[in-house]
Motif scaffolding. Sequence first.
Motif, PDB file in Angstrom:
ATOM      1  N   THR A 146      42.198  55.031  47.659  1.00  0.00           N
ATOM      2  CA  THR A 146      42.005  53.820  48.443  1.00  0.00           C
ATOM      3  C   THR A 146      41.584  52.649  47.565  1.00  0.00           C
ATOM      4  OG1 THR A 146      41.308  55.156  50.344  1.00  0.00           O
ATOM      5  CG2 THR A 146      40.770  52.811  50.399  1.00  0.00           C
ATOM      6  N   THR A 147      40.711  52.920  46.600  1.00  0.00           N
ATOM      7  CA  THR A 147      40.238  51.865  45.702  1.00  0.00           C
ATOM      8  C   THR A 147      41.361  51.312  44.847  1.00  0.00           C
ATOM      9  OG1 THR A 147      38.015  52.850  45.619  1.00  0.00           O
ATOM     10  CG2 THR A 147      38.608  51.320  43.861  1.00  0.00           C
ATOM     11  N   LEU A 148      42.168  52.205  44.257  1.00  0.00           N
ATOM     12  CA  LEU A 148      43.219  51.763  43.350  1.00  0.00           C
ATOM     13  C   LEU A 148      44.434  51.196  44.076  1.00  0.00           C
ATOM     14  CD1 LEU A 148      43.170  54.646  40.692  1.00  0.00           C
ATOM     15  CD2 LEU A 148      42.098  52.386  40.550  1.00  0.00           C
ATOM     16  N   ALA A 149      44.797  51.819  45.202  1.00  0.00           N
ATOM     17  CA  ALA A 149      46.030  51.432  45.884  1.00  0.00           C
ATOM     18  C   ALA A 149      45.846  50.277  46.863  1.00  0.00           C
ATOM     19  CB  ALA A 149      46.618  52.638  46.625  1.00  0.00           C
ATOM     20  N   VAL A 150      44.636  50.125  47.423  1.00  0.00           N
ATOM     21  CA  VAL A 150      44.427  49.108  48.459  1.00  0.00           C
ATOM     22  C   VAL A 150      43.412  48.052  48.020  1.00  0.00           C
ATOM     23  CG1 VAL A 150      43.837  48.682  50.862  1.00  0.00           C
ATOM     24  CG2 VAL A 150      44.940  50.832  50.227  1.00  0.00           C
ATOM     25  N   PHE A 151      42.209  48.501  47.656  1.00  0.00           N
ATOM     26  CA  PHE A 151      41.158  47.541  47.325  1.00  0.00           C
ATOM     27  C   PHE A 151      41.507  46.702  46.095  1.00  0.00           C
ATOM     28  CE2 PHE A 151      37.807  50.474  49.401  1.00  0.00           C
ATOM     29  CZ  PHE A 151      38.130  49.966  50.644  1.00  0.00           C
ATOM     30  N   ALA A 152      41.972  47.359  45.036  1.00  0.00           N
ATOM     31  CA  ALA A 152      42.230  46.652  43.772  1.00  0.00           C
ATOM     32  C   ALA A 152      43.204  45.484  43.936  1.00  0.00           C
ATOM     33  CB  ALA A 152      42.727  47.633  42.708  1.00  0.00           C
ATOM     34  N   LEU A 200      43.957  43.786  46.690  1.00  0.00           N
ATOM     35  CA  LEU A 200      43.439  42.775  47.616  1.00  0.00           C
ATOM     36  C   LEU A 200      42.289  41.978  47.012  1.00  0.00           C
ATOM     37  CD1 LEU A 200      43.563  44.678  51.041  1.00  0.00           C
ATOM     38  CD2 LEU A 200      45.134  42.939  50.179  1.00  0.00           C
ATOM     39  N   VAL A 201      41.380  42.636  46.294  1.00  0.00           N
ATOM     40  CA  VAL A 201      40.243  41.913  45.722  1.00  0.00           C
ATOM     41  C   VAL A 201      40.667  41.094  44.507  1.00  0.00           C
ATOM     42  CG1 VAL A 201      38.605  43.629  46.548  1.00  0.00           C
ATOM     43  CG2 VAL A 201      39.497  43.809  44.207  1.00  0.00           C
ATOM     44  N   SER A 202      41.897  41.288  44.008  1.00  0.00           N
ATOM     45  CA  SER A 202      42.383  40.516  42.868  1.00  0.00           C
ATOM     46  C   SER A 202      42.936  39.160  43.285  1.00  0.00           C
ATOM     47  CB  SER A 202      43.475  41.304  42.128  1.00  0.00           C
ATOM     48  OG  SER A 202      42.955  42.516  41.610  1.00  0.00           O
ATOM     49  N   LEU A 217      32.071  45.088  39.866  1.00  0.00           N
ATOM     50  CA  LEU A 217      31.601  45.254  41.237  1.00  0.00           C
ATOM     51  C   LEU A 217      32.301  46.421  41.927  1.00  0.00           C
ATOM     52  CD1 LEU A 217      31.321  41.536  42.449  1.00  0.00           C
ATOM     53  CD2 LEU A 217      29.450  43.132  42.030  1.00  0.00           C
ATOM     54  N   VAL A 218      33.612  46.527  41.748  1.00  0.00           N
ATOM     55  CA  VAL A 218      34.359  47.618  42.387  1.00  0.00           C
ATOM     56  C   VAL A 218      33.863  48.973  41.894  1.00  0.00           C
ATOM     57  CG1 VAL A 218      36.608  48.728  42.577  1.00  0.00           C
ATOM     58  CG2 VAL A 218      36.428  46.265  42.871  1.00  0.00           C
ATOM     59  N   GLY A 259      28.337  53.964  44.030  1.00  0.00           N
ATOM     60  CA  GLY A 259      27.324  54.016  45.076  1.00  0.00           C
ATOM     61  C   GLY A 259      27.793  54.815  46.276  1.00  0.00           C
ATOM     62  N   ALA A 260      29.061  54.637  46.663  1.00  0.00           N
ATOM     63  CA  ALA A 260      29.600  55.351  47.819  1.00  0.00           C
ATOM     64  C   ALA A 260      29.734  56.847  47.564  1.00  0.00           C
ATOM     65  CB  ALA A 260      30.961  54.770  48.201  1.00  0.00           C
ATOM     66  N   ASN A 261      29.889  57.242  46.295  1.00  0.00           N
ATOM     67  CA  ASN A 261      30.069  58.654  45.972  1.00  0.00           C
ATOM     68  C   ASN A 261      28.773  59.392  45.689  1.00  0.00           C
ATOM     69  OD1 ASN A 261      33.050  59.732  45.560  1.00  0.00           O
ATOM     70  ND2 ASN A 261      33.045  57.555  45.053  1.00  0.00           N
ATOM     71  N   TYR A 262      27.763  58.671  45.210  1.00  0.00           N
ATOM     72  CA  TYR A 262      26.556  59.358  44.750  1.00  0.00           C
ATOM     73  C   TYR A 262      25.310  59.052  45.584  1.00  0.00           C
ATOM     74  CZ  TYR A 262      29.339  60.628  40.731  1.00  0.00           C
ATOM     75  OH  TYR A 262      30.318  61.148  39.929  1.00  0.00           O
TER      76      TYR A 262
END
Length: 461
Positions: A180-186, A188-190, A379-380, A386-389
């Motif tokens: 999700t982070t690499l395919a969607v968030f990255a 969009l946040v760019s 930030l990402v 944080g979400a994983n640990y």
Amino acid sequence: MTIGTLAPEAENMKIRKKREVSDENAPLLPKSQETDGDFHEFNGASFSGAVFNLSTTVIGAGIMGLPACVKKLGMVPGLLAIILTALLTGKSIEFMIRFSRAGNISSYGSLMGDAFGKYGKALIETCVVVANVGILIVYMIIIGDVISGTASSEIHHSGILEGWFGVHWWTGRTFVLVFTTLAVFAPLVSLKRIDSLRFTSALSIGLAVVFLIIAVGISIFKIISGGIGMPRLFPIITDVASVFDLFTVTPVVMSAYICHYNVHNIDNELEDSSWMPGVVRTSLTLCSSVYVLTSFFTFLLFGEETLDDVLANFDTNLGIPFGSVLNDIVRISYAAHLVLVFPVVFYGLRVNIDGLIFTSSRRPLVADNFRFASITIGLVVSIFLGANYIPSIWDIFQFTGATAAACVGFICPAAITLRDKYNMATKTDRILAVLMIILAVLSNAVAIYSDAIALIKKNKT
């Protein structure tokens, strides 16, 4: 960072109010198209695009937490609290816009700096960073819980993928969040302009409406079939502790309307700055309507069984035909909604962290690709870790909501009004500003005290 004025690119472009920026370090988008060739085709954001972006900033995890607030307060006080907070939010944003216009200011940080100096600017930017980092970690945790499942309690809740395909490495939490982070968030946040997110914002609002429609439909079906009783209209008060406990809803309700950190970002890109008050009114009307209807029908549907995160209620048997299918639709739509909210909240976070770290930079953030990429990647990665640990941040998030969110949404706009540098605040404005500060400080202080006592008792048990 220097912010110029938006040069007209077409003869038919509507006239935008010209503003000189008093704080050249304001960490916002450049108005001058000469600073970055990528922006020369941009003639200003539309009214609808601004409404969708501001509404997406507002509607996040709050839509899932407000039904529990109505449960705690009762139907009547709960819905009134949601409406009252929307009205106060509208007034606080009005204060911000009015004083920004008077001082030709284009960022929240600069507005606080104009009223209270560099320490005021640093305070509000710190509050935005604290609040938004917490929000985004919560969003990523919920997305992981919904898609891949969670075992944070004694009861294991299967995620969407686990329920459909079983337990595999690619249905696990880590893979889901990485993908999700690499395919969607990255991607969009760019994006460097918040207006570029207007289509994803519109889709996110649509997904929130899908959740609302399903909740309304299920409630109506169960009312007709006689499966719903009379909801509790008022809170249950037995002692002083129960009164204090009512105030624990304050951080949740206030956090549900926090959008102030993106007001200037959206305003700066508008084709016509005179649209901004209308954008705010339209957005808050839309968001408060969604909040009120969602809270009403979900509390009506689940009653005293309403959980702190009402999404968890849709992991059970609804007692209606195709209940499991509707459960999946609700969870998928909500997870997708948060995925699309993420970049809009992230935008405000990046702007403010840039203002804190690179206070002396004269080059706009969007024109400095290395600085832009470094802040974005840092930030990402931090939010992902944080979400994983962090196993559970709900208690911590509630404390940050009672402090940082209260400052961002109510205390700081009210303080700017009372400071009244330009001698334009009316008597009514001052009274409302004082009431905002008193309400925010006292109610959140009681909420923190009540949460702390409850946490101590829980640990002793």
